[in-house]
Motif scaffolding. Structure first.
Motif, PDB file in Angstrom:
ATOM      1  N   THR A  20       4.902 -11.675 -30.741  1.00  0.00           N
ATOM      2  CA  THR A  20       5.789 -10.543 -31.030  1.00  0.00           C
ATOM      3  C   THR A  20       5.765  -9.521 -29.890  1.00  0.00           C
ATOM      4  N   THR A  21       4.625  -9.389 -29.222  1.00  0.00           N
ATOM      5  CA  THR A  21       4.544  -8.481 -28.076  1.00  0.00           C
ATOM      6  C   THR A  21       5.511  -8.921 -26.991  1.00  0.00           C
ATOM      7  N   SER A  22       5.576 -10.216 -26.724  1.00  0.00           N
ATOM      8  CA  SER A  22       6.496 -10.731 -25.718  1.00  0.00           C
ATOM      9  C   SER A  22       7.941 -10.561 -26.159  1.00  0.00           C
ATOM     10  N   LEU A  23       8.211 -10.711 -27.438  1.00  0.00           N
ATOM     11  CA  LEU A  23       9.565 -10.502 -27.939  1.00  0.00           C
ATOM     12  C   LEU A  23      10.006  -9.065 -27.684  1.00  0.00           C
ATOM     13  N   TYR A  24       9.147  -8.101 -27.990  1.00  0.00           N
ATOM     14  CA  TYR A  24       9.472  -6.697 -27.738  1.00  0.00           C
ATOM     15  C   TYR A  24       9.629  -6.422 -26.241  1.00  0.00           C
ATOM     16  N   ALA A  25       8.790  -7.059 -25.429  1.00  0.00           N
ATOM     17  CA  ALA A  25       8.885  -6.877 -23.984  1.00  0.00           C
ATOM     18  C   ALA A  25      10.217  -7.409 -23.459  1.00  0.00           C
ATOM     19  N   VAL A  26      10.629  -8.587 -23.908  1.00  0.00           N
ATOM     20  CA  VAL A  26      11.888  -9.190 -23.453  1.00  0.00           C
ATOM     21  C   VAL A  26      13.076  -8.338 -23.896  1.00  0.00           C
ATOM     22  N   ILE A  27      13.052  -7.853 -25.129  1.00  0.00           N
ATOM     23  CA  ILE A  27      14.124  -6.970 -25.600  1.00  0.00           C
ATOM     24  C   ILE A  27      14.192  -5.717 -24.742  1.00  0.00           C
ATOM     25  N   THR A  28      13.034  -5.158 -24.413  1.00  0.00           N
ATOM     26  CA  THR A  28      12.989  -3.961 -23.561  1.00  0.00           C
ATOM     27  C   THR A  28      13.513  -4.270 -22.165  1.00  0.00           C
ATOM     28  N   PHE A  29      13.074  -5.387 -21.565  1.00  0.00           N
ATOM     29  CA  PHE A  29      13.540  -5.762 -20.225  1.00  0.00           C
ATOM     30  C   PHE A  29      15.055  -5.880 -20.191  1.00  0.00           C
ATOM     31  N   LEU A  30      15.601  -6.609 -21.159  1.00  0.00           N
ATOM     32  CA  LEU A  30      17.046  -6.822 -21.188  1.00  0.00           C
ATOM     33  C   LEU A  30      17.796  -5.517 -21.427  1.00  0.00           C
ATOM     34  N   GLY A  31      17.314  -4.711 -22.345  1.00  0.00           N
ATOM     35  CA  GLY A  31      17.972  -3.437 -22.642  1.00  0.00           C
ATOM     36  C   GLY A  31      17.995  -2.506 -21.444  1.00  0.00           C
ATOM     37  N   VAL A  32      16.857  -2.362 -20.793  1.00  0.00           N
ATOM     38  CA  VAL A  32      16.785  -1.491 -19.615  1.00  0.00           C
ATOM     39  C   VAL A  32      17.629  -2.055 -18.474  1.00  0.00           C
ATOM     40  N   GLY A  33      17.624  -3.365 -18.300  1.00  0.00           N
ATOM     41  CA  GLY A  33      18.443  -3.981 -17.251  1.00  0.00           C
ATOM     42  C   GLY A  33      19.925  -3.764 -17.470  1.00  0.00           C
ATOM     43  N   ILE A  34      20.378  -3.949 -18.708  1.00  0.00           N
ATOM     44  CA  ILE A  34      21.792  -3.733 -19.025  1.00  0.00           C
ATOM     45  C   ILE A  34      22.164  -2.273 -18.842  1.00  0.00           C
ATOM     46  N   LEU A  35      21.326  -1.369 -19.342  1.00  0.00           N
ATOM     47  CA  LEU A  35      21.582   0.067 -19.200  1.00  0.00           C
ATOM     48  C   LEU A  35      21.630   0.478 -17.730  1.00  0.00           C
ATOM     49  N   THR A  36      20.696  -0.018 -16.940  1.00  0.00           N
ATOM     50  CA  THR A  36      20.677   0.301 -15.512  1.00  0.00           C
ATOM     51  C   THR A  36      21.932  -0.204 -14.818  1.00  0.00           C
ATOM     52  N   ALA A  37      22.351  -1.424 -15.129  1.00  0.00           N
ATOM     53  CA  ALA A  37      23.568  -1.978 -14.520  1.00  0.00           C
ATOM     54  C   ALA A  37      24.797  -1.142 -14.886  1.00  0.00           C
ATOM     55  N   MET A  38      24.853  -0.684 -16.128  1.00  0.00           N
ATOM     56  CA  MET A  38      25.987   0.131 -16.551  1.00  0.00           C
ATOM     57  C   MET A  38      26.004   1.486 -15.842  1.00  0.00           C
ATOM     58  N   ILE A  39      24.831   2.096 -15.672  1.00  0.00           N
ATOM     59  CA  ILE A  39      24.741   3.378 -14.967  1.00  0.00           C
ATOM     60  C   ILE A  39      25.116   3.216 -13.499  1.00  0.00           C
ATOM     61  N   VAL A  40      24.588   2.176 -12.865  1.00  0.00           N
ATOM     62  CA  VAL A  40      24.883   1.923 -11.453  1.00  0.00           C
ATOM     63  C   VAL A  40      26.391   1.695 -11.265  1.00  0.00           C
ATOM     64  N   GLN A  41      27.000   0.929 -12.155  1.00  0.00           N
ATOM     65  CA  GLN A  41      28.434   0.673 -12.061  1.00  0.00           C
ATOM     66  C   GLN A  41      29.235   1.951 -12.272  1.00  0.00           C
ATOM     67  N   ALA A  42      28.831   2.777 -13.244  1.00  0.00           N
ATOM     68  CA  ALA A  42      29.533   4.020 -13.520  1.00  0.00           C
ATOM     69  C   ALA A  42      29.441   5.000 -12.357  1.00  0.00           C
ATOM     70  N   LEU A  43      28.311   4.984 -11.663  1.00  0.00           N
ATOM     71  CA  LEU A  43      28.129   5.866 -10.503  1.00  0.00           C
ATOM     72  C   LEU A  43      28.803   5.341  -9.258  1.00  0.00           C
ATOM     73  N   GLY A  44      29.197   4.082  -9.287  1.00  0.00           N
ATOM     74  CA  GLY A  44      29.856   3.480  -8.131  1.00  0.00           C
ATOM     75  C   GLY A  44      28.914   3.197  -6.968  1.00  0.00           C
ATOM     76  N   VAL A  45      27.632   2.985  -7.287  1.00  0.00           N
ATOM     77  CA  VAL A  45      26.628   2.724  -6.252  1.00  0.00           C
ATOM     78  C   VAL A  45      26.869   1.336  -5.667  1.00  0.00           C
ATOM     79  N   ILE A  46      26.834   1.242  -4.354  1.00  0.00           N
ATOM     80  CA  ILE A  46      26.968  -0.034  -3.660  1.00  0.00           C
ATOM     81  C   ILE A  46      25.801  -0.174  -2.688  1.00  0.00           C
ATOM     82  N   PRO A  47      25.465  -1.386  -2.296  1.00  0.00           N
ATOM     83  CA  PRO A  47      24.345  -1.559  -1.359  1.00  0.00           C
ATOM     84  C   PRO A  47      24.624  -0.850  -0.082  1.00  0.00           C
TER      85      PRO A  47
END
Length: 74
Positions: A47-74
């Motif tokens: 269950t610890t790994s399940l919570y970790a994976v949910i957290t990883f995916l959630g933070v990754g999706i949120l970060t991608a959405m913020i980066v896209q909204a800000l228009g950040v490019i390499p």
């Protein structure tokens, strides 16, 4: 891949360093890497790994959405 056989990137060095630091910090904080939790942890029904994976995916999706909204490019 450049002509001399090395990989190249247009990302600034400080962004690469910051990303590396954040990945290392997250790995230490979660007591394991994403693939370790996602493959081995979930396969052993941890269950610890399940919570970790949910957290990883959630933070990754949120970060991608913020980066896209800000228009950040390499």
């Amino acid at each position: 891949l450049s002509t001399d056989g090395f990989f190249t990137t247009s990302v600034q060095w400080w962004r690469l360093a910051l990303g590396g630091f954040l990945v290392g910090f997250g790995t230490r904080l979660s007591k394991g890497c994403t693939s370790g939790h996602g493959i081995s942890g979930l396969a052993s029904l941890s269950t610890t790994s399940l919570y970790a994976v949910i957290t990883f995916l959630g933070v990754g999706i949120l970060t991608a959405m913020i980066v896209q909204a800000l228009g950040v490019i390499p």
